[in-house]
Write a protein that holds these residues in place. Structure first.
Motif, PDB file in Angstrom:
ATOM      1  N   ILE A  49       1.288  -1.217  -0.262  1.00 33.75           N
ATOM      2  CA  ILE A  49      -0.025  -0.034   0.373  1.00 33.75           C
ATOM      3  C   ILE A  49       0.738   1.137  -0.119  1.00 33.75           C
ATOM      4  O   ILE A  49       1.488   1.238   0.589  1.00 33.75           O
ATOM      5  N   ARG A  50       0.630   1.698  -1.352  1.00 32.52           N
ATOM      6  CA  ARG A  50       1.533   3.248  -0.580  1.00 32.52           C
ATOM      7  C   ARG A  50       0.610   4.326  -0.724  1.00 32.52           C
ATOM      8  O   ARG A  50      -0.247   5.777  -1.310  1.00 32.52           O
ATOM      9  N   TRP A  51       0.844   4.475   1.370  1.00 30.35           N
ATOM     10  CA  TRP A  51      -0.075   5.450   1.713  1.00 30.35           C
ATOM     11  C   TRP A  51       0.256   7.227   1.579  1.00 30.35           C
ATOM     12  O   TRP A  51      -0.872   8.082   1.998  1.00 30.35           O
ATOM     13  N   TRP A  52       1.249   7.128   1.275  1.00 36.15           N
ATOM     14  CA  TRP A  52       1.352   8.288   0.285  1.00 36.15           C
ATOM     15  C   TRP A  52       0.850   8.939  -0.588  1.00 36.15           C
ATOM     16  O   TRP A  52       0.535   9.802  -0.452  1.00 36.15           O
ATOM     17  N   LYS A  53       1.273   7.915  -1.471  1.00 34.80           N
ATOM     18  CA  LYS A  53      -0.201   8.129  -2.792  1.00 34.80           C
ATOM     19  C   LYS A  53      -1.714   8.480  -2.173  1.00 34.80           C
ATOM     20  O   LYS A  53      -2.535   9.924  -2.960  1.00 34.80           O
ATOM     21  N   ILE A  54      -1.765   8.062  -1.253  1.00 36.48           N
ATOM     22  CA  ILE A  54      -2.813   8.245  -0.564  1.00 36.48           C
ATOM     23  C   ILE A  54      -3.489   9.641  -0.235  1.00 36.48           C
ATOM     24  O   ILE A  54      -3.806  10.047  -0.352  1.00 36.48           O
ATOM     25  N   GLY A  55      -2.292  10.166   0.938  1.00 38.86           N
ATOM     26  CA  GLY A  55      -3.000  10.906   1.594  1.00 38.86           C
ATOM     27  C   GLY A  55      -2.332  12.532   0.371  1.00 38.86           C
ATOM     28  O   GLY A  55      -3.175  13.270   0.491  1.00 38.86           O
ATOM     29  N   LEU A  56      -1.110  12.006  -0.348  1.00 38.02           N
ATOM     30  CA  LEU A  56      -1.663  13.511  -1.764  1.00 38.02           C
ATOM     31  C   LEU A  56      -2.492  13.358  -2.028  1.00 38.02           C
ATOM     32  O   LEU A  56      -3.290  14.749  -2.050  1.00 38.02           O
ATOM     33  N   HIS A 107      -7.271  -2.848  -2.321  1.00 37.84           N
ATOM     34  CA  HIS A 107      -5.406  -3.882  -2.368  1.00 37.84           C
ATOM     35  C   HIS A 107      -5.826  -3.620  -0.691  1.00 37.84           C
ATOM     36  O   HIS A 107      -4.773  -4.325   0.656  1.00 37.84           O
ATOM     37  N   ILE A 108      -6.153  -2.601   0.026  1.00 37.94           N
ATOM     38  CA  ILE A 108      -5.954  -2.586   1.380  1.00 37.94           C
ATOM     39  C   ILE A 108      -6.592  -3.517   2.134  1.00 37.94           C
ATOM     40  O   ILE A 108      -5.878  -4.091   3.078  1.00 37.94           O
ATOM     41  N   TYR A 109      -8.206  -4.222   2.039  1.00 37.32           N
ATOM     42  CA  TYR A 109      -8.810  -5.199   2.379  1.00 37.32           C
ATOM     43  C   TYR A 109      -7.514  -6.748   2.190  1.00 37.32           C
ATOM     44  O   TYR A 109      -7.615  -7.146   3.093  1.00 37.32           O
TER      45      TYR A 109
END
Length: 164
Positions: A49-56, A107-109
């Motif tokens: 999971i690319r959390w930085w992309k979700i946050g951005l 994907h998170i699931y």
């Protein structure tokens, strides 16, 4: 045309009675590559999971909404109309990105759901992977409908291979 029925004789002795997996394999065995068989083991994929992309994405969406509000206020648009225009803009962006958002949620699931939950599906590909494949193949609305239909059929007795 006669069909021959092949039966296998199962013999248990005292040393095998304590081995549940051996008993299960003898009784319900079958092909270990077939999702309907008792001893099938799915190889679970844990996507990164690319959390930085979700946050951005969230930060840019909020910045766009706030910036749009102040731009409309600078153009002498009423505050109420400015807020509703920004809300409408955010909803439009979310709707346009909904397919990617749903794939990200799946994907998170897949990343964090326990193995015991994910291995209950009797289909191959798994229901979560089917949802991703149907969204990619058919688009948002038809893919989502096919994915939800597959979730309704999940944990069926007969399972098997089912491509979108």
């Amino acid at each position: 045309m006669s069909e021959s029925c092949q039966t296998n004789e199962i013999v248990f002795d005292e040393e095998h009675l304590g081995d549940i997996s051996a008993i299960g394999a003898a009784l319900f065995g079958g092909d270990p590559t077939d999702p309907r068989s008792w001893n099938y083991q799915r190889k679970l994929v844990r996507p990164k999971i690319r959390w930085w992309k979700i946050g951005l994405f969230i930060v840019l969406l909020a910045a766009g909404a706030i910036g749009g509000y102040y731009l409309l206020r600078a153009l002498s648009v009423s505050p109420v109309l400015s807020v509703w225009s920004c809300i409408a803009g955010v909803l439009i962006v979310l709707l346009l990105c909904m397919k990617r958002i749903l794939i990200c949620l799946v994907h998170i699931y897949q990343r964090y759901a326990p193995d015991a939950v994910r291995n209950k599906c009797r289909f191959e590909p798994s229901c979560s992977q089917y949802m991703i494949l149907s969204l990619q193949k058919y688009g948002l609305w038809k893919g989502l409908a096919k994915g939800i239909d597959r979730l309704k059929r999940c944990r069926a007795k007969d399972g098997g291979f089912d491509e979108p």
